[in-house]
Structure formats: C-alpha cells, structure tokens
Motif scaffolding. Structure first.
Motif, short mmCIF file in Angstrom:
data_model
loop_
_atom_site.label_atom_id
_atom_site.label_comp_id
_atom_site.label_asym_id
_atom_site.label_seq_id
_atom_site.Cartn_x
_atom_site.Cartn_y
_atom_site.Cartn_z
N LYS A 218 0.83 -1.21 0.00
CA LYS A 218 0.00 0.00 0.00
C LYS A 218 0.87 1.26 0.00
N ALA A 219 1.96 1.24 0.73
CA ALA A 219 2.87 2.39 0.76
C ALA A 219 3.46 2.64 -0.62
N LYS B 147 0.85 4.23 -2.88
CA LYS B 147 0.70 5.64 -2.53
C LYS B 147 1.87 6.46 -3.05
N ALA C 239 1.65 7.08 -6.78
CA ALA C 239 0.64 8.11 -7.09
C ALA C 239 1.21 9.51 -6.84
N GLN C 240 2.05 9.63 -5.82
CA GLN C 240 2.65 10.93 -5.49
C GLN C 240 3.76 11.31 -6.45
N MET D 39 -2.18 5.62 -10.74
CA MET D 39 -2.99 4.83 -9.82
C MET D 39 -2.97 3.39 -10.32
N PHE E 164 -8.64 1.75 -3.83
CA PHE E 164 -7.37 2.45 -3.91
C PHE E 164 -7.27 3.54 -2.84
N ILE E 165 -8.32 4.31 -2.72
CA ILE E 165 -8.32 5.40 -1.73
C ILE E 165 -8.13 4.86 -0.33
N VAL F 78 -4.41 3.85 0.28
CA VAL F 78 -3.36 4.87 0.37
C VAL F 78 -3.64 5.94 1.41
N LYS F 79 -4.63 5.71 2.26
CA LYS F 79 -4.94 6.70 3.30
C LYS F 79 -3.72 6.99 4.16
#
Length: 323
Positions: A267-268, A271, A274-275, A280, A318-319, A322-323
């Motif tokens: 997950k990290a 994320k 995406a950054q 995505m 996805f959201i 990556v919270k």
C-alpha cells in the motif's frame, strides 16, 4: 522441429502487433531520488484492458485454428486475464466464456461483461474455479485459455521482456535488475526467459505479497505444494497454482532473486507511485515497486526496471489503501 520458449516469445513479439501496444519504459526521476537507483517503469498498466494479460491472450487466440475458434473459448480469471481473453476474442470474432470466483473485484467482472464475454461466477477459491473451468472446457469441447499454465500465453507475456531489452538498449541503459510481481508465474516465466537470453547480466526479481505465496513456497520446497493464503490487496496474484504448472520449472531457471512484501509495504508503494508519477495502479503492480523500495540498497546507482503490471482497481479500494 519444436520451438523453444524463447523462439515462441520472439515469434509472438513480431506477430501480436498491431493489436498489442508497445508500452513505454518511463524514467522516474522522483523514484530514482527516493531509492538511490536509476528507476525505470515498464508501463503495462497502459496496455489495452489495463493489464499485461492482453499480450498472452492475444498470442493464444492468434494460434487457434478455425475449427477451434468456431467452438468458442473458455477461460478463468481473477479479472485481468478474463478481460484480456474477452478483448482478444472480440477482436478475432470468437465467442468467449470466462469463469471467475465470486470474490473477484467487481470492477474487473464488469469490465469482462462490457467486452462481450459470458461470465460464470462460482463461490469457491480461485484454484478450485480454475480446475472447474478446465473441466467444463473439456466437457464442452472448447479451447481453454489458461491464465499462466500455457506455453503460448507465457510466450505472449514474454514479449514484455523483449520490449524492455529493446527499449533499454536504444536508450543506452544497462539494467541491473527487473522487478515483477508473481502469481501463477506466467509473467515472470515469460519475462525471465526473454531476459536470460537477451541480457543475462540482468537479474529477474520475483516479487510476492507475503499473504499469497503459492509459487514462492513451492519453489522453496522444490515441488508444487498447497499453501494457506490470507487476503491481499494484490488480488491479481492471489490463488494457488495447478499441480502440473509449467511455470514451476521455468521459474526455477529464470528467477534470480525472490522477495516477499507485506500489505503495508504494498500500500505504501501504491501511494508513493501516485505521489511521484501520478499513476494509480492495482495491488499487484504495487508489489513489484514495494520490493524495489525494500531492496534498493542492493542496487544503488544502478539502473532497474519495475513492471507496473496493471491498473484495474476500484477507486474506493485504492483510496482506502493509500490513506
């Protein structure tokens, strides 16, 4: 004379165009800065259907004779392979039926239907569904398009390795390693076979979610074994492997290093991508990047490639990841 797997890959590389796109090998300045490596992303998430699986499906369909095509194709999938077969069949004018576990991502099931395939869902494990799908294909006299345990499907996936080599060579890049996620092993078997022939100094790193290690554990055991699995965001690599899977023997030959990553690491990585690169991607792609992030100290100042194998993930999932 019987073709070798590499010869099949070379033939597929020439034959699957123009249906199959050549995906970019994109340099990531920010990931390079974060890792200390020279990071390149093989953007298979930009392939038609949002996944590398379209390659193997297209190669398999092109090799079927007319009698077989008229009977239609039957396949099984956790989502991406089903979409690949559905589109390959649609383009070739061949009817497709896809079996899937009810637990498969709804967005992937919807996409299979949208591509015109008949969908059959079964409330069982992915491996059990796969075995039943093979049984049904035999009963109905239909060609079965396996997601990984098929030499023509593997050859199609291997075209990624040929592309990677050509793109790296054209750019003057010497890749120290290629990171690819592993489920049934079709992707890494194809890529690994191509790279072993074309760039033997490049290590092929197999990357698994720690929650789903069927082929990893089998390779460690020296034989195909059943492995208890737990839920993973990398649904594209989830599930066991068939008892006679050819990817076991190929994997033994072509995987230079193996790595397991946790759900938190996957997950990290999703994320971070995406950054840094505004992509995505689904969990299976996150697995490969997570392994690079973990093993980066071993490849400092060296060029490495990460295969971003797919993008088919629900926005909500996805959201939450990556919270």
């Amino acid at each position: 004379m019987t073709q070798t797997l590499f010869e099949r890959i070379e033939e597929a590389h020439r034959a699957i165009r123009p249906q199959v796109a050549v995906t970019p090998l994109s340099h990531s300045p920010m990931l390079s800065e974060v890792t200390g490596c020279d990071v390149y992303l093989k953007c298979e998430h930009l392939q038609h259907t949002g996944s590398f699986k379209f390659r193997g499906a297209t190669n398999k369909v092109r090799l079927l004779d007319e009698v077989t095509r008229r009977k239609g194709l039957l396949s099984v999938s956790t989502g991406n392979h089903g979409q690949g077969v559905a589109l390959a069949g649609k383009l070739a004018g061949v009817a497709v039926t896809v079996y899937a576990a009810k637990s498969t991502s709804p967005i992937k099931l919807d996409a299979i239907r949208a591509l015109g395939a008949e969908l059959v869902t079964i409330d069982d494990t992915p491996l059990a569904v796969e075995i039943e799908a093979r049984r049904q294909a035999k009963l109905k006299g239909m060609a079965f398009v396996a997601p990984y345990n098929d030499i023509d499907v593997i050859a199609g996936q291997g075209t990624i390795g040929v592309e990677l080599h050509e793109q790296a060579r054209a750019a003057g890049i010497e890749l120290a390693a290629i990171f690819a996620s592993v489920g049934g092993g079709g992707l890494i078997s194809g890529i690994g076979t191509a790279i072993q022939q074309l760039s033997p100094a490049t290590a092929v790193v197999g990357c698994w979610p720690a929650n789903s290690t069927a082929l990893y554990s089998s390779l460690k055991a020296g034989k195909i074994i059943e492995v208890d699995e737990t839920e993973t965001i990398s649904d594209g690599t989830a599930g066991g492997i068939e008892p006679d899977s050819m990817t076991f023997g190929i994997g033994q030959k072509v995987i230079a290093h193996s790595d397991l990553v946790s759900e938190e690491e996957i997950k990290a990585a999703m994320k971070l991508l995406a950054q840094t690169d505004r992509w995505m991607v689904e969990g299976a792609a996150g697995v490969a990047l997570a392994s690079l992030l973990k093993l980066a100290p071993e490849y400092q100042r060296k060029a490495v490639a990460v295969v971003l194998c797919g993008r088919n993930i629900m926005l909500k999932k996805f959201i939450e990841a990556v919270k």
